[in-house]
Design a protein around this motif. Structure first.
Motif, short mmCIF file in Angstrom:
data_model
loop_
_atom_site.label_atom_id
_atom_site.label_comp_id
_atom_site.label_asym_id
_atom_site.label_seq_id
_atom_site.Cartn_x
_atom_site.Cartn_y
_atom_site.Cartn_z
N LYS A 215 0.72 -0.92 -0.07
CA LYS A 215 -0.03 -0.03 -0.16
C LYS A 215 0.51 1.27 -0.04
N ASN B 293 -13.14 -10.82 -4.65
CA ASN B 293 -12.40 -10.21 -3.64
C ASN B 293 -10.93 -9.57 -3.88
N LYS C 5 -10.30 -6.23 -5.02
CA LYS C 5 -10.64 -5.03 -5.10
C LYS C 5 -9.84 -4.06 -4.48
N GLY C 6 -8.63 -4.20 -3.95
CA GLY C 6 -7.75 -3.50 -3.30
C GLY C 6 -7.20 -2.51 -4.57
N VAL D 224 -8.86 -1.05 -6.88
CA VAL D 224 -9.86 -0.29 -6.94
C VAL D 224 -9.92 0.94 -5.80
N ARG D 225 -9.60 0.14 -4.53
CA ARG D 225 -9.56 1.29 -3.43
C ARG D 225 -8.45 2.27 -3.38
N MET D 226 -7.32 1.67 -3.94
CA MET D 226 -5.90 2.41 -4.30
C MET D 226 -6.38 3.49 -5.19
N ILE E 265 -9.01 5.09 -5.87
CA ILE E 265 -9.86 6.11 -5.34
C ILE E 265 -9.21 6.86 -4.16
N ARG E 266 -8.26 6.16 -3.44
CA ARG E 266 -7.65 6.76 -2.24
C ARG E 266 -6.57 7.62 -2.67
#
Length: 253
Positions: free
Chosen positions: A171, A222, A224-225, A227-229, A231-232
């Motif tokens: 991350k 599962n 989706k990390g 995608v969250r990255m 957005i973040r």
């Protein structure tokens, strides 16, 4: 199963491609073995100076990775990312980069690559080892390839991976890459590039284990990390990058 022997009359260029491909296919094992032997040999058999230097280097690896996630800003040494040796590797298959969308150098990108395959060879060549075609198709966009964070904890091996433009998929490393400024006047963009594109093999090791001839088995549930990255980190676009072998039915779709 009948063994099919290669013909004796194989062009020299093809023999070079086979030799280079065999070398790169074994590269992970080679890097791990050489790294272990260098560290163990220095600490066990080295003199005081050699041991001191090795301990200092190991401390540097730990501190540097903790501080920067081992990320190399810019494209690194171009001689390690485009050269005749890597082109032999590319041409063995052959691997081709096909442009299907524009990537303006005004934002950063996540490229969701699938399927993984055993080694992720296609994406590894196009965005790591032989990036001349990428730079031609997507000027001012730096190609980066995400891999396991553990690889950057291995002394010496990490230096080779960094030369090839690989970055950790942790991350912290992705935030560092995808949050960089796209301003041409920013200090991080003095190399003439203003954008970073990080390819992530979304399916990971689980998808690699599902590599079978003639089949595309994807592991997306599962996962989706990324995608969250996106957005973040703000204005980051996601594109899919599909590895399609020659004569595949997917090429006709």
């Amino acid at each position: 199963m009948k063994i099919e022997w290669a013909p004796l009359r194989v062009p020299l260029e093809r023999r070079m491609q086979i030799l280079v491909t065999a070398f790169f296919t074994s590269m992970l094992l080679i890097l791990l073995s050489v790294s272990f032997l260098l560290v163990a040999g220095s600490l066990i058999y080295g003199g005081l100076l050699v041991r001191s230097l090795m301990v200092t280097y190991l401390a540097y690896v730990f501190v540097h990775h903790k501080k920067t996630q081992s990320v190399v800003d810019g494209n690194g040494w171009m001689i390690t990312r485009t050269n005749p040796l890597h082109r032999h590797y590319r041409d063995y298959f052959p691997v081709e980069l096909v442009k299907t969308a524009e990537l303006p150098a005004t934002k950063n990108y996540i490229l969701a690559s699938f399927p993984h395959g055993i080694l992720g060879t296609g994406i590894g060549i196009n965005m790591g080892l032989e990036i001349s075609k990428w730079l031609e198709l997507f000027p001012q966009v730096r190609p980066k390839l995400g891999t396991l964070d553990q690889h950057f904890h291995v002394p010496f091996m990490r230096e080779v991976l960094r030369c090839w433009g690989l970055v950790s998929v942790s991350k912290e490393a992705l935030i560092r890459m995808l949050s960089k400024s796209n301003d041409p006047k920013h200090k991080d963009n003095q190399d003439g590039f203003t954008s970073n594109a990080v390819a992530i093999l979304v399916g990971g090791a689980q998808e690699a284990m599902d590599s079978h001839p003639g089949q595309y088995i994807l592991t997306l549930k599962n996962r989706k990390g990324f995608v969250r990255m996106a957005i973040r980190t703000g204005k980051v676009d996601i594109f899919e990058k599909v590895a399609i072998p020659p004569n595949s039915l997917l090429r006709a779709v």
